[in-house]
Design a protein around this motif. Structure first.
Motif, mmCIF file in Angstrom:
data_model
loop_
_atom_site.group_PDB
_atom_site.id
_atom_site.type_symbol
_atom_site.label_atom_id
_atom_site.label_comp_id
_atom_site.label_asym_id
_atom_site.label_seq_id
_atom_site.Cartn_x
_atom_site.Cartn_y
_atom_site.Cartn_z
ATOM 1 N N LYS A 180 67.377 22.568 56.409
ATOM 2 C CA LYS A 180 67.379 23.969 55.930
ATOM 3 C C LYS A 180 67.864 24.020 54.482
ATOM 4 C CE LYS A 180 68.529 26.062 60.347
ATOM 5 N NZ LYS A 180 69.500 26.896 61.022
ATOM 6 N N ASN A 181 67.244 23.222 53.648
ATOM 7 C CA ASN A 181 67.650 23.133 52.255
ATOM 8 C C ASN A 181 66.404 22.924 51.390
ATOM 9 O OD1 ASN A 181 69.380 23.082 50.104
ATOM 10 N ND2 ASN A 181 69.900 20.927 50.339
ATOM 11 N N TYR A 182 65.665 24.018 51.138
ATOM 12 C CA TYR A 182 64.412 23.907 50.402
ATOM 13 C C TYR A 182 64.121 25.187 49.633
ATOM 14 C CZ TYR A 182 62.712 26.374 54.561
ATOM 15 O OH TYR A 182 62.555 27.268 55.587
ATOM 16 N N VAL A 183 63.123 25.087 48.764
ATOM 17 C CA VAL A 183 62.659 26.225 47.970
ATOM 18 C C VAL A 183 61.165 26.369 48.205
ATOM 19 C CG1 VAL A 183 62.382 27.173 45.649
ATOM 20 C CG2 VAL A 183 64.394 25.814 46.196
ATOM 21 N N PHE A 184 60.741 27.578 48.567
ATOM 22 C CA PHE A 184 59.319 27.891 48.624
ATOM 23 C C PHE A 184 58.951 28.473 47.272
ATOM 24 C CE2 PHE A 184 56.174 31.304 49.020
ATOM 25 C CZ PHE A 184 55.077 30.576 49.434
ATOM 26 N N VAL A 185 58.044 27.805 46.548
ATOM 27 C CA VAL A 185 57.603 28.249 45.225
ATOM 28 C C VAL A 185 56.245 28.935 45.398
ATOM 29 C CG1 VAL A 185 57.008 27.534 42.886
ATOM 30 C CG2 VAL A 185 58.825 26.347 44.135
ATOM 31 N N ALA A 186 56.161 30.210 45.045
ATOM 32 C CA ALA A 186 54.928 30.981 45.212
ATOM 33 C C ALA A 186 53.971 30.710 44.054
ATOM 34 C CB ALA A 186 55.240 32.469 45.290
ATOM 35 N N THR A 187 52.711 30.395 44.390
ATOM 36 C CA THR A 187 51.685 30.168 43.372
ATOM 37 C C THR A 187 50.624 31.265 43.365
ATOM 38 O OG1 THR A 187 50.439 28.749 44.877
ATOM 39 C CG2 THR A 187 51.984 27.669 43.361
ATOM 40 N N SER A 188 50.511 32.015 44.463
ATOM 41 C CA SER A 188 49.577 33.150 44.503
ATOM 42 C C SER A 188 50.042 34.155 45.542
ATOM 43 C CB SER A 188 48.150 32.682 44.816
ATOM 44 O OG SER A 188 48.072 32.197 46.137
ATOM 45 N N ALA A 189 49.590 35.394 45.381
ATOM 46 C CA ALA A 189 49.917 36.474 46.307
ATOM 47 C C ALA A 189 48.633 37.164 46.730
ATOM 48 C CB ALA A 189 50.859 37.485 45.646
#
Length: 172
Positions: free
Chosen positions: A35-44
């Protein structure tokens, strides 16, 4: 000679595809289970893309609102053991919008939330339900073994929206 060219092209495509993977299987497994992560958004992709298309078509450049490119921006969701920190834009219909520009989009830190993770053949399905955020935000995150992910966000005051992106390790 044609067979050789096709083979070289196939190998090049395969190598390029593997080079674009964000994390390997072992790293993805490690950061999701810790439980140690980053979700990086590339599109919406907003739910009501037809309404957004009407507005975007009137703007200079005649843009399309069906899939909004977020590459190069710093929109993300950080998940650590004791908190979820979201900084995502919102495109769509809001039923009770705030007049404060700092409160638009999904910008919050939650320390009281339910985190449910299920592993399947293709990766993980993670559900996060916040208890201390004003709109009772629920996030559904589908993660592939290669680190690619899709995040669906549902709240009481806004139509749902989907973000595509990838996972990365939390940088210290």
């Amino acid at each position: 000679m044609k067979v050789f060219k096709k083979l070289v092209l196939l190998v090049l495509v395969f190598v390029t595809f593997k080079a674009n993977a964000q994390t390997d299987k072992a790293t993805t497994t490690k950061i999701v289970e810790e439980k140690n992560y980053v979700f990086v958004a590339t599109s919406a992709t907003p739910l009501n893309s037809a309404d957004i298309n009407k507005i975007m078509s009137r703007m200079p450049g005649n843009m399309n609102g069906g899939n909004i490119n977020l590459s190069g921006s710093s929109y993300d969701v950080r998940v650590v053991k004791d908190s979820v920190i979201a900084y995502l834009p919102y495109y769509g219909r809001s039923y009770s919008a705030s007049m404060n520009p700092d409160e638009q989009g999904y910008k919050f830190t939650s320390t009281d939330f339910i985190y449910d993770s299920k592993k399947n053949k293709r990766g993980w399905n993670i559900n996060i339900k916040t208890k201390d955020v004003r709109d009772n935000v629920q996030m559904n995150l589908s993660i592939s073994q290669g680190g690619y992910a899709t995040l669906s966000v549902v709240s009481n005051n806004k139509q749902s929206i989907t973000y595509n992106g990838y996972l990365s390790e939390v940088k210290k």
